[in-house]
Design an enzyme around this catalytic site. Sequence first.
Site, PDB file in Angstrom:
ATOM      1  N   ARG A 142       0.057   2.609   3.366  1.00 57.07           N
ATOM      2  CA  ARG A 142      -1.164   3.203   3.921  1.00 57.07           C
ATOM      3  C   ARG A 142      -2.331   2.232   3.793  1.00 57.07           C
ATOM      4  NH1 ARG A 142      -4.471   3.971  -0.215  1.00 57.07           N
ATOM      5  NH2 ARG A 142      -3.662   4.591  -2.245  1.00 57.07           N
ATOM      6  N   CYS A 158     -11.343   3.234  -4.842  1.00 56.52           N
ATOM      7  CA  CYS A 158     -11.949   2.513  -3.711  1.00 56.52           C
ATOM      8  C   CYS A 158     -12.290   1.078  -4.085  1.00 56.52           C
ATOM      9  CB  CYS A 158     -13.236   3.191  -3.221  1.00 56.52           C
ATOM     10  SG  CYS A 158     -12.958   4.649  -2.242  1.00 56.52           S
ATOM     11  N   GLN A 204      -7.216   1.319  -0.897  1.00 53.30           N
ATOM     12  CA  GLN A 204      -6.880   0.742  -2.190  1.00 53.30           C
ATOM     13  C   GLN A 204      -6.265   1.804  -3.088  1.00 53.30           C
ATOM     14  OE1 GLN A 204      -9.463  -2.311  -3.759  1.00 53.30           O
ATOM     15  NE2 GLN A 204     -10.684  -2.347  -1.899  1.00 53.30           N
TER      16      GLN A 204
END
Length: 228
Positions: free
Chosen positions: A66, A192, A69
């Site tokens: 995907r 993130c 992070q």
Amino acid sequence: MDMRDLGRVAYLPTWQAMREFTAARDASTADELWLCEHDAVFTQGVAGKPDHVLDAGAIPVVQTDRGGQVTYHGPGQVVGYPLLDLRRTGIYVKEYVFRVEEAVIRTLAHFGVTGHRVGGAPGIYVRLDDPFGHARLPEAPGGAPFDKLRENGIPLGKIAALGIKVSRHCTYHGVALNVAMDLEPFRRINPCGYAGLETVDLSTIGVSTTWNEAASVLGQKLNAYLAP
């Protein structure tokens, strides 16, 4: 979309099932939305850096396909996996992401919470000083850059993470909404890629609801906002 409640399932076989569904589908295959809850796991996106996992401990780390992070999945979190043929529905990838985010924002609104998009930090956030207030985040070119908001002392907590994959115009992976979790594992990573980013759930900000209710609302909103 056909909605499927998978209940609590392990991450790896669910990911594999999504990939197999996507690889096998054709133009006549009905879109599906899978709703589930995972056992504790850290997942890395294709842009994920190993040093953003600070201390995994006994929690497994899975490298995925995907976007984004590192994030954490665990009990008390609703995970939605839209398996959607974008070409058939006429939705471009950027619009798809916007619609998924909007479904989360509308889900939060159902519980009286104001969700925010933040430039430079994928996912949905709440103001920790006023999660139920309707004030907009300060305006800035291209949206409200996350770093600038932090510099200005606006306390933000991440309440939903988004990571997608598009293969042959079809989506898998999806979105995770924190409902009532043990949030400690989030402190073992830089969500993130941001060091010190606080992660919250509905329970933390004062919303009392069940996993089933939150899953039902999120499922309805995703179904509505991802319609052609």
